[in-house]
Design a protein around this motif. Structure first.
Motif, PDB file in Angstrom:
ATOM      1  N   ASP A   1      34.982  35.363  31.557  1.00 31.98           N
ATOM      2  CA  ASP A   1      35.773  34.959  32.230  1.00 31.98           C
ATOM      3  C   ASP A   1      34.404  34.682  33.874  1.00 31.98           C
ATOM      4  OD1 ASP A   1      37.835  34.834  34.402  1.00 31.98           O
ATOM      5  OD2 ASP A   1      38.998  36.332  34.149  1.00 31.98           O
ATOM      6  N   PRO A   2      34.623  33.753  33.738  1.00 28.51           N
ATOM      7  CA  PRO A   2      33.955  33.174  35.424  1.00 28.51           C
ATOM      8  C   PRO A   2      34.078  33.067  37.060  1.00 28.51           C
ATOM      9  CG  PRO A   2      34.522  30.794  34.329  1.00 28.51           C
ATOM     10  CD  PRO A   2      35.128  32.236  33.689  1.00 28.51           C
ATOM     11  N   HIS A   3      35.187  33.802  36.824  1.00 28.13           N
ATOM     12  CA  HIS A   3      35.918  34.482  38.118  1.00 28.13           C
ATOM     13  C   HIS A   3      37.030  35.483  38.309  1.00 28.13           C
ATOM     14  CE1 HIS A   3      36.799  32.366  42.553  1.00 28.13           C
ATOM     15  NE2 HIS A   3      37.598  33.482  42.522  1.00 28.13           N
ATOM     16  N   GLN A   4      36.251  36.795  38.803  1.00 31.91           N
ATOM     17  CA  GLN A   4      37.434  37.868  38.569  1.00 31.91           C
ATOM     18  C   GLN A   4      37.443  38.567  39.978  1.00 31.91           C
ATOM     19  OE1 GLN A   4      37.735  40.631  35.922  1.00 31.91           O
ATOM     20  NE2 GLN A   4      38.216  39.462  34.291  1.00 31.91           N
ATOM     21  N   HIS A   5      38.157  39.265  40.272  1.00 27.54           N
ATOM     22  CA  HIS A   5      37.462  40.410  41.343  1.00 27.54           C
ATOM     23  C   HIS A   5      37.405  41.311  41.026  1.00 27.54           C
ATOM     24  CE1 HIS A   5      37.112  36.754  44.264  1.00 27.54           C
ATOM     25  NE2 HIS A   5      38.334  36.368  43.315  1.00 27.54           N
ATOM     26  N   THR A   6      36.563  42.173  40.616  1.00 24.76           N
ATOM     27  CA  THR A   6      35.987  43.216  39.741  1.00 24.76           C
ATOM     28  C   THR A   6      36.593  44.583  40.365  1.00 24.76           C
ATOM     29  OG1 THR A   6      34.479  42.476  37.723  1.00 24.76           O
ATOM     30  CG2 THR A   6      35.476  44.689  37.896  1.00 24.76           C
ATOM     31  N   GLY A   7      36.150  44.492  41.552  1.00 29.52           N
ATOM     32  CA  GLY A   7      35.606  45.928  42.015  1.00 29.52           C
ATOM     33  C   GLY A   7      37.447  45.906  43.091  1.00 29.52           C
ATOM     34  N   VAL A   8      37.318  44.946  43.435  1.00 28.83           N
ATOM     35  CA  VAL A   8      38.320  44.311  44.513  1.00 28.83           C
ATOM     36  C   VAL A   8      40.149  45.244  43.546  1.00 28.83           C
ATOM     37  CG1 VAL A   8      40.539  43.454  45.564  1.00 28.83           C
ATOM     38  CG2 VAL A   8      38.346  43.343  46.171  1.00 28.83           C
ATOM     39  N   GLY A   9      39.545  44.295  42.102  1.00 25.65           N
ATOM     40  CA  GLY A   9      41.051  44.011  41.203  1.00 25.65           C
ATOM     41  C   GLY A   9      41.294  45.515  40.920  1.00 25.65           C
ATOM     42  N   ALA A  10      39.909  46.781  40.649  1.00 28.42           N
ATOM     43  CA  ALA A  10      40.211  48.388  39.974  1.00 28.42           C
ATOM     44  C   ALA A  10      41.231  48.603  41.185  1.00 28.42           C
ATOM     45  CB  ALA A  10      38.850  48.237  40.269  1.00 28.42           C
ATOM     46  N   VAL A  11      40.324  48.943  42.277  1.00 25.46           N
ATOM     47  CA  VAL A  11      41.152  49.756  43.617  1.00 25.46           C
ATOM     48  C   VAL A  11      42.570  49.374  43.904  1.00 25.46           C
ATOM     49  CG1 VAL A  11      40.709  49.692  45.744  1.00 25.46           C
ATOM     50  CG2 VAL A  11      38.427  49.817  44.245  1.00 25.46           C
TER      51      VAL A  11
ATOM     52  N   HIS B   1      32.723  37.329  36.288  1.00 27.20           N
ATOM     53  CA  HIS B   1      31.167  36.815  36.512  1.00 27.20           C
ATOM     54  C   HIS B   1      32.851  37.678  37.724  1.00 27.20           C
ATOM     55  CE1 HIS B   1      29.000  34.640  39.162  1.00 27.20           C
ATOM     56  NE2 HIS B   1      30.320  35.079  40.043  1.00 27.20           N
ATOM     57  N   GLU B   2      32.428  38.920  38.571  1.00 22.76           N
ATOM     58  CA  GLU B   2      33.117  38.631  39.723  1.00 22.76           C
ATOM     59  C   GLU B   2      32.298  37.943  41.299  1.00 22.76           C
ATOM     60  OE1 GLU B   2      33.965  42.885  42.622  1.00 22.76           O
ATOM     61  OE2 GLU B   2      32.521  43.032  40.566  1.00 22.76           O
ATOM     62  N   ALA B   3      32.969  37.230  41.181  1.00 17.96           N
ATOM     63  CA  ALA B   3      33.112  35.396  42.227  1.00 17.96           C
ATOM     64  C   ALA B   3      33.199  36.415  43.949  1.00 17.96           C
ATOM     65  CB  ALA B   3      34.006  34.625  42.247  1.00 17.96           C
ATOM     66  N   GLY B   4      31.767  37.280  44.656  1.00 18.90           N
ATOM     67  CA  GLY B   4      32.042  37.301  45.902  1.00 18.90           C
ATOM     68  C   GLY B   4      32.291  39.001  46.002  1.00 18.90           C
ATOM     69  N   VAL B   5      31.155  39.608  46.163  1.00 17.67           N
ATOM     70  CA  VAL B   5      31.099  40.965  46.288  1.00 17.67           C
ATOM     71  C   VAL B   5      30.830  41.121  47.423  1.00 17.67           C
ATOM     72  CG1 VAL B   5      30.504  43.642  45.726  1.00 17.67           C
ATOM     73  CG2 VAL B   5      30.512  41.723  43.655  1.00 17.67           C
ATOM     74  N   THR B   6      31.746  41.709  48.566  1.00 17.23           N
ATOM     75  CA  THR B   6      31.602  41.808  49.859  1.00 17.23           C
ATOM     76  C   THR B   6      30.314  43.301  49.190  1.00 17.23           C
ATOM     77  OG1 THR B   6      32.997  40.793  51.095  1.00 17.23           O
ATOM     78  CG2 THR B   6      31.930  42.726  51.633  1.00 17.23           C
ATOM     79  N   VAL B   7      29.113  43.943  49.843  1.00 15.54           N
ATOM     80  CA  VAL B   7      28.513  45.257  49.925  1.00 15.54           C
ATOM     81  C   VAL B   7      28.963  46.189  50.843  1.00 15.54           C
ATOM     82  CG1 VAL B   7      25.953  46.449  48.796  1.00 15.54           C
ATOM     83  CG2 VAL B   7      27.356  43.875  48.912  1.00 15.54           C
ATOM     84  N   ALA B   8      28.457  47.309  50.568  1.00 16.29           N
ATOM     85  CA  ALA B   8      28.448  48.332  51.621  1.00 16.29           C
ATOM     86  C   ALA B   8      28.126  49.525  50.662  1.00 16.29           C
ATOM     87  CB  ALA B   8      30.339  48.505  52.330  1.00 16.29           C
ATOM     88  N   GLY B   9      27.693  50.226  51.482  1.00 18.78           N
ATOM     89  CA  GLY B   9      26.655  51.537  51.347  1.00 18.78           C
ATOM     90  C   GLY B   9      25.722  50.768  49.846  1.00 18.78           C
ATOM     91  N   ASP B  10      25.706  52.427  48.663  1.00 22.33           N
ATOM     92  CA  ASP B  10      25.714  51.746  47.251  1.00 22.33           C
ATOM     93  C   ASP B  10      26.204  51.368  46.190  1.00 22.33           C
ATOM     94  OD1 ASP B  10      26.869  53.800  47.052  1.00 22.33           O
ATOM     95  OD2 ASP B  10      25.315  54.786  45.784  1.00 22.33           O
TER      96      ASP B  10
END
Length: 549
Positions: A79-89, A241-250
């Motif tokens: 899957d070449p475009h998901q939102h893993t972190g946002v989807g998980a939260v 593939h997580e399409a677009g990660v906004t990075v905060a902290g570690d």
């Protein structure tokens, strides 16, 4: 043995391999032949693909033979475009009010009232998945105020570009009445009288409404993300593939820890403001091949820019107005600013991925890419994300530039009739997700879920690319844009691997590639095209190790 190739890992050269898959249908997605008979794997890589007799000659007493028992083996689905972190939260913290669980707007309102009755006053209520096209149109601040005046309420649309909030939410988030547009297209919309109407667009504005969420600890986010990746593995997906990660902290270090034992590969593109967060990984390479982090399943590829909103909420920018008015949507960045951003991405050595739903946005994206990269750049594949309303001339221009689209084919599955009847009219809707044009132009394309925007699982994408059938009324939308099953499968295997910078490692069953495999209970070539999404996933394997099944 010549048929197996002369160059193999040392153990395979001595005659032994770890695994052999045989006894079923094997679809390599490479070469002229649709099927092959057996695949050998050693030390996590494919070392032989051929007839059963040829491959079984590599068997030793330590070789494990996997009998497919009539099942179908494919390269691992991507899957070449998901939102893993946002989807998980979101899955962990937001109440689901999506379609079809709640088929009407009244059913959504009833669910919100029930939640409010069980929740202490002044506590925030967060919901996700509202579908304005399938659940009765845009929400309003007046409607949400009738649901509760003591609870701040945010109902996040499933398109992930818009939310509706009530008056208590605006007050709790300290949004002033005179708030102006924010960077990146963030907007608090207004009614005809200039008053805030409760609709909030784009990330910079949406983030202002998240003040009521609990503190997201690394432990919480880590578990939620691991659970999300397991759901992908169960759906037959071996790389996300997580399409677009906004990075905060570690955050990226957290991804590294998860990727050590993840059931599928984690590929990431960074969102433009977080571009420099990738610098610590630059030593592992950057450009046409993915940045592969050693000793885990994490890689990086491309920088993402979100250049417009959603067609469904008429916030994607078009050259021709949406039906029923003069509105054409809006660009999140002026063309000159977009060009400047793209130039910064190239200067840093990355390819760029630009979210562009509307055809006006696609024009601006291609202008920026052409001015900065030119055709077929050495930095790798530049992508247009979603690319929903691309015109024929834009497909031809992508071909000339080597830019590749990635289509959210579930737009056709869920909204084909709405695009035709409510948003664009029949002629323009026929062109949505123009995969057929890509095949005729010999332009590689991919299919993605954008999950949690749509459900995890790529077989529905494959089915819809072939049938172009809309769930809502069973109509066929854009028959001329339908593609063959082979082209649809390439879009979630070999072409998807290329769009995440891993074409040399994944996407087909070829000697030397990593043994990412998906096993299905049925051969998609031998089922009714309208039943492809119903095929059961039996197992997934990643780098020669079973991940699911």
């Amino acid at each position: 043995m010549a048929a197996l190739g002369a160059t193999r890992p040392a153990r395979a050269q001595s005659g032994g391999v770890d695994l052999i898959f045989r006894g079923g249908t094997i679809i390599p997605m490479s070469g002229a032949d649709r099927y092959t008979e057996a695949v050998a794997v050693d030390e996590g890589r494919i070392v032989a693909v051929g007839t059963e007799a040829e491959v079984m000659s590599l068997r030793t007493t330590s070789t494990r033979v996997v009998d497919l028992a009539g099942r179908t083996l494919l390269p691992g689905l991507i899957d070449p475009h998901q939102h893993t972190g946002v989807g998980a939260v979101i899955t962990a913290l937001f109440e689901d009010v999506g379609y079809p669980t709640y088929k009407t707007r009244q059913a959504v309102f009833d669910a919100v009232r029930v939640k409010a009755a069980k929740t202490p006053a002044n506590d925030w209520l967060y919901f996700f998945g509202f579908d304005n096209l399938l659940q009765g149109g845009e929400l309003s601040i007046g409607e949400l105020d009738t649901l509760s005046t003591t609870h701040p309420i945010m109902i996040y649309y499933n398109n992930m570009h818009t939310a509706a909030v009530n008056s208590a939410a605006l007050k709790a988030a300290k949004i002033p009445d005179d708030i102006q547009e924010l960077p990146g297209g963030g907007r608090f919309r207004r009614d005809a009288n200039g008053k805030l109407n409760g609709l909030v667009d784009e990330e910079s504005a949406l983030r202002r409404m998240l003040v009521g969420l609990p503190k997201l600890t690394p432990q919480f986010v880590g578990k939620a993300t691991a659970d999300w990746l397991k759901r992908n593995s169960v759906a037959g997906i071996t790389a996300v593939h997580e399409a677009g990660v906004t990075v905060a902290g570690d955050l990226l270090q957290g991804y590294e820890r998860i990727a050590v034992q993840s059931p599928c590969r984690i590929s990431i593109s960074l969102v433009f403001p977080s571009m420099n967060a990738g610098d610590p990984y630059k030593e592992f390479g950057r450009g046409a091949r993915a940045t592969q982090v050693p000793n885990c399943l994490l890689s990086f590829y491309a920088i993402k820019i979100v250049a417009d909103g959603s067609n469904q909420t008429k916030t994607a920018a078009q050259t021709v107005p949406y039906l029923g008015g003069e509105g054409k949507g809006e660009l999140n960045y002026e063309p000159a600013q977009l060009k400047k951003m793209v130039a910064e991405v190239k200067e840093a050595g990355w390819p760029v991925s630009i979210h562009a739903n509307g055809d006006a946005t696609i024009d601006a994206a291609l202008d920026a890419i052409e001015a900065t990269y030119g055709p077929n750049p050495v930095t790798g594949v530049n992508r247009i994300e979603h690319c929903t309303m691309a015109r024929a001339d834009q497909i031809a221009r992508m071909k000339a530039l080597g830019v590749q689209p990635s289509f959210l084919m579930n737009h056709v599955h869920l909204y084909g009739a709405a695009y035709r009847d409510l948003l664009f009219g029949a002629e323009r809707a026929e062109r949505m997700d123009a995969a057929g044009d890509c095949v005729r132009a010999d332009l590689p394309f991919t299919l993605h879920t954008d999950s949690p925007v749509t459900k995890i699982g790529v077989l529905q994408l494959v089915q819809t690319a072939v049938t172009r059938r809309c769930l809502f009324d069973n109509s066929v939308i854009g028959k001329n844009q339908a593609v063959s099953l082979t082209d649809a499968l390439k879009a979630v295997t070999v072409h998807a691997a290329g769009q995440i910078g891993m074409r040399d490692r994944l996407g087909s069953l070829e000697r030397g590639k990593e043994a990412d495999l998906t096993i299905l209970e049925s051969d998609p070539y031998k089922v009714d095209p309208d039943k492809i999404a119903d095929i059961k996933v039996s197992e997934t394997w990643v780098a020669g190790k079973k991940a699911f099944g």
